[in-house]
Scaffold this active site. Structure first.
Site, PDB file in Angstrom:
ATOM      1  N   ASP A 134       0.740  -1.286  -0.034  1.00 10.20           N
ATOM      2  CA  ASP A 134      -0.052   0.020   0.172  1.00 10.20           C
ATOM      3  C   ASP A 134       0.991   1.135  -0.132  1.00 10.20           C
ATOM      4  O   ASP A 134       0.690   2.052  -0.914  1.00 10.20           O
ATOM      5  CB  ASP A 134      -0.859   0.054   1.372  1.00 10.20           C
ATOM      6  CG  ASP A 134      -1.810   1.352   1.167  1.00 10.20           C
ATOM      7  OD1 ASP A 134      -2.334   1.341   0.228  1.00 10.20           O
ATOM      8  OD2 ASP A 134      -2.194   1.744   2.328  1.00 10.20           O
ATOM      9  N   ASN A 155     -13.945   0.868 -11.331  1.00 16.70           N
ATOM     10  CA  ASN A 155     -13.883   1.582 -10.247  1.00 16.70           C
ATOM     11  C   ASN A 155     -12.309   1.581  -9.681  1.00 16.70           C
ATOM     12  O   ASN A 155     -12.235   1.995  -8.493  1.00 16.70           O
ATOM     13  CB  ASN A 155     -14.873   0.847  -9.171  1.00 16.70           C
ATOM     14  CG  ASN A 155     -14.418  -0.525  -8.821  1.00 16.70           C
ATOM     15  OD1 ASN A 155     -13.288  -1.133  -9.625  1.00 16.70           O
ATOM     16  ND2 ASN A 155     -15.243  -1.081  -7.917  1.00 16.70           N
ATOM     17  N   CYS A 188     -15.497  -6.487 -16.803  1.00 16.31           N
ATOM     18  CA  CYS A 188     -16.714  -5.269 -16.628  1.00 16.31           C
ATOM     19  C   CYS A 188     -17.575  -5.165 -17.677  1.00 16.31           C
ATOM     20  O   CYS A 188     -18.725  -5.136 -17.401  1.00 16.31           O
ATOM     21  CB  CYS A 188     -15.841  -3.984 -16.440  1.00 16.31           C
ATOM     22  SG  CYS A 188     -14.947  -4.017 -14.868  1.00 16.31           S
ATOM     23  N   CYS A 194     -20.628   1.307 -10.916  1.00 18.72           N
ATOM     24  CA  CYS A 194     -19.769   2.092 -10.127  1.00 18.72           C
ATOM     25  C   CYS A 194     -19.647   3.497 -10.425  1.00 18.72           C
ATOM     26  O   CYS A 194     -19.607   4.532  -9.384  1.00 18.72           O
ATOM     27  CB  CYS A 194     -18.449   1.367 -10.017  1.00 18.72           C
ATOM     28  SG  CYS A 194     -17.733   1.162 -11.710  1.00 18.72           S
ATOM     29  N   CYS A 198     -21.129   6.484  -7.713  1.00 21.82           N
ATOM     30  CA  CYS A 198     -20.352   7.238  -6.908  1.00 21.82           C
ATOM     31  C   CYS A 198     -20.755   8.626  -6.455  1.00 21.82           C
ATOM     32  O   CYS A 198     -21.243   9.339  -7.190  1.00 21.82           O
ATOM     33  CB  CYS A 198     -18.891   7.615  -7.769  1.00 21.82           C
ATOM     34  SG  CYS A 198     -17.573   8.393  -6.835  1.00 21.82           S
ATOM     35  N   CYS A 214     -12.982  11.820  -4.013  1.00 22.47           N
ATOM     36  CA  CYS A 214     -13.125  10.482  -3.582  1.00 22.47           C
ATOM     37  C   CYS A 214     -13.743  10.627  -2.083  1.00 22.47           C
ATOM     38  O   CYS A 214     -12.761  11.120  -1.334  1.00 22.47           O
ATOM     39  CB  CYS A 214     -12.111   9.535  -3.903  1.00 22.47           C
ATOM     40  SG  CYS A 214     -12.348   7.765  -3.061  1.00 22.47           S
ATOM     41  N   CYS A 240     -15.043   4.448   2.138  1.00 21.01           N
ATOM     42  CA  CYS A 240     -16.228   4.504   1.399  1.00 21.01           C
ATOM     43  C   CYS A 240     -16.230   3.216   0.523  1.00 21.01           C
ATOM     44  O   CYS A 240     -15.171   2.820  -0.254  1.00 21.01           O
ATOM     45  CB  CYS A 240     -16.489   5.591   0.227  1.00 21.01           C
ATOM     46  SG  CYS A 240     -17.869   5.518  -0.619  1.00 21.01           S
ATOM     47  N   ARG A 295      -4.671   8.039  10.801  1.00 23.87           N
ATOM     48  CA  ARG A 295      -4.530   9.404  10.699  1.00 23.87           C
ATOM     49  C   ARG A 295      -4.950   9.963  12.067  1.00 23.87           C
ATOM     50  O   ARG A 295      -5.040  11.146  12.114  1.00 23.87           O
ATOM     51  CB  ARG A 295      -5.466   9.917   9.735  1.00 23.87           C
ATOM     52  CG  ARG A 295      -5.248   9.643   8.183  1.00 23.87           C
ATOM     53  CD  ARG A 295      -4.084  10.618   7.555  1.00 23.87           C
ATOM     54  NE  ARG A 295      -4.666  11.742   7.246  1.00 23.87           N
ATOM     55  CZ  ARG A 295      -3.899  12.859   7.070  1.00 23.87           C
ATOM     56  NH1 ARG A 295      -2.354  12.646   7.057  1.00 23.87           N
ATOM     57  NH2 ARG A 295      -4.358  13.949   6.581  1.00 23.87           N
TER      58      ARG A 295
END
Length: 379
Positions: A134, A155, A188, A194, A198, A214, A240, A295
């Site tokens: 990540d 997405n 897809c 998606c 959104c 986002c 989300c 965070r």
């Protein structure tokens, strides 16, 4: 040991330590990705959390000068919660995104990568590796796509046939020239669900995300949330899942596999009002093992205030007034003022008027003014 045998044994070993998918790809540059990232940068679509050096993100040899191949792994995480508590009037609840249920996935994926490193070193003492999850330089999704873990959905998530898009990704660059796997065909098709749902229009087109819009990114920011997004957050306090929950490829993918990722319902869907007064120590003790805590408590508390406004929760007004009057952080005072105006009720007008007289911070004063305007609209 022949590389073919080593690769075959590694695949079996990975499965034995809880790796749900493993794939291999060559370590050549991700040239198409490089062009996309440059375009993202030009458009101002990046979040700011990612590595800023595009060369490092797309050229594995810059990270390991002996790079020959990349090992990609995926761990599936749950899409459903058992015994989920239901929020109601007087006891409203927020929600952490599924990727934050259970223990911090960075820890879990790194543990698997570390075990693979040790396994390889036992068999190939000269092996060189660089692992990341990540927050590393490489783009996890690009590696996973090229290594055949899944295809890149509209997405912007990797979608696997077995687990849908509910997978954590990690990768390891190595000097061992493992045979590459073939990428998976994109399935897809014509589906645009998606993109259609959104909440903020962050998915500007198939495979292109404006991270600045986002909700998952917005819930992690620490400043005042821009007005246009406050009504779109709902009761999300971290992340989300909308673009995943509507995806037909995720239908029926519960992924109740790893004990460590199974959510504690009281943590994944916490009561909102207690979050307003939680101390740093309490926050770390309660939520510190979740990836959504990275965070700190500030974004979570700000989002909890917005969620209470979303529900127009009258019982929260005294607590919000307390935050508006006493919290040392302008973002909290101001957001609470806005929320009080949004909720309204008999205590709101006097509280906002008094706060306006006593407040000195210009940003907070603007939020109080917004609260007063909202209050007048609802009267």
């Amino acid at each position: 040991m022949k590389i073919e045998s080593l690769q075959s044994e590694l695949i079996e070993y990975a499965k034995s330590i809880g790796v749900d998918k493993i794939g291999f790809t060559h370590a050549s540059p991700f040239n198409e990705l490089k062009n996309r990232l440059k375009r993202q940068q030009e458009l101002g679509y990046q979040s700011g959390f990612e590595e800023s050096d595009i060369e490092k993100r797309t050229e594995p040899i810059r990270l390991l000068n002996s790079a020959e191949s990349i090992i990609a792994i995926a761990l599936a995480y749950p899409s459903k919660m058992k015994d989920a508590p239901v929020g109601k009037k007087g006891s409203r609840r927020g929600i952490f995104a599924r990727a934050s249920w259970g223990i911090d996935y960075h820890v879990a994926v790194r543990e698997r990568l570390k075990l693979i490193e040790e396994w390889l070193k036992e068999r190939v003492p000269t092996v060189q590796v660089k692992s990341m999850v990540d927050t590393g330089e490489l783009v996890d999704r690009a590696v996973a796509e090229r290594a055949g873990i899944g295809w890149s959905g509209k997405n912007c998530s990797i979608i696997t046939p077995e687990f849908g898009s509910y997978v954590y990704l990690g990768e390891m660059i190595t000097n061992i020239p493992f045979a590459p796997d073939d990428p998976i065909e994109n399935e897809c098709g014509d589906c645009t669900l998606c993109l259609d749902v959104c909440p903020t229009g962050a998915l500007v087109e198939a495979g292109q995300l404006n991270a600045q819009r986002c909700v998952a990114f917005l819930t992690q920011t620490k400043d005042f949330l821009p007005d246009e997004f406050r009504t779109e957050i709902g009761n999300r306090i971290y992340g989300c899942d909308t673009c995943q929950t509507v995806c037909p490829k995720n239908k029926g993918k519960t992924n109740w596999i790893h004990e460590e990722f199974k959510p504690d319902p009281e943590l994944a869907k916490p009561l909102l009002q207690p979050l307003l007064k939680i101390s740093n120590k309490e926050f770390k003790a309660k939520f510190g093992s979740m990836s959504g805590s990275w965070r700190g408590k500030k974004p979570i508390q700000r989002n909890a205030i917005i969620a209470l406004a979303h529900f127009r929760e009258q019982s929260a007004v005294p607590d919000l007034i307390d935050v508006m009057k006493k919290d040392e952080r302008p973002v909290m005072r101001g957001t609470a003022a806005w929320a009080i105006g949004k909720i309204g009720g008999p205590l709101a007008e006097e509280a906002l008027s008094k706060a306006y007289e006593q407040e000195s911070d210009e940003d907070v004063l603007r939020e109080i003014e917004k609260g007063i305007k909202l209050l007048n609209v609802s009267l």
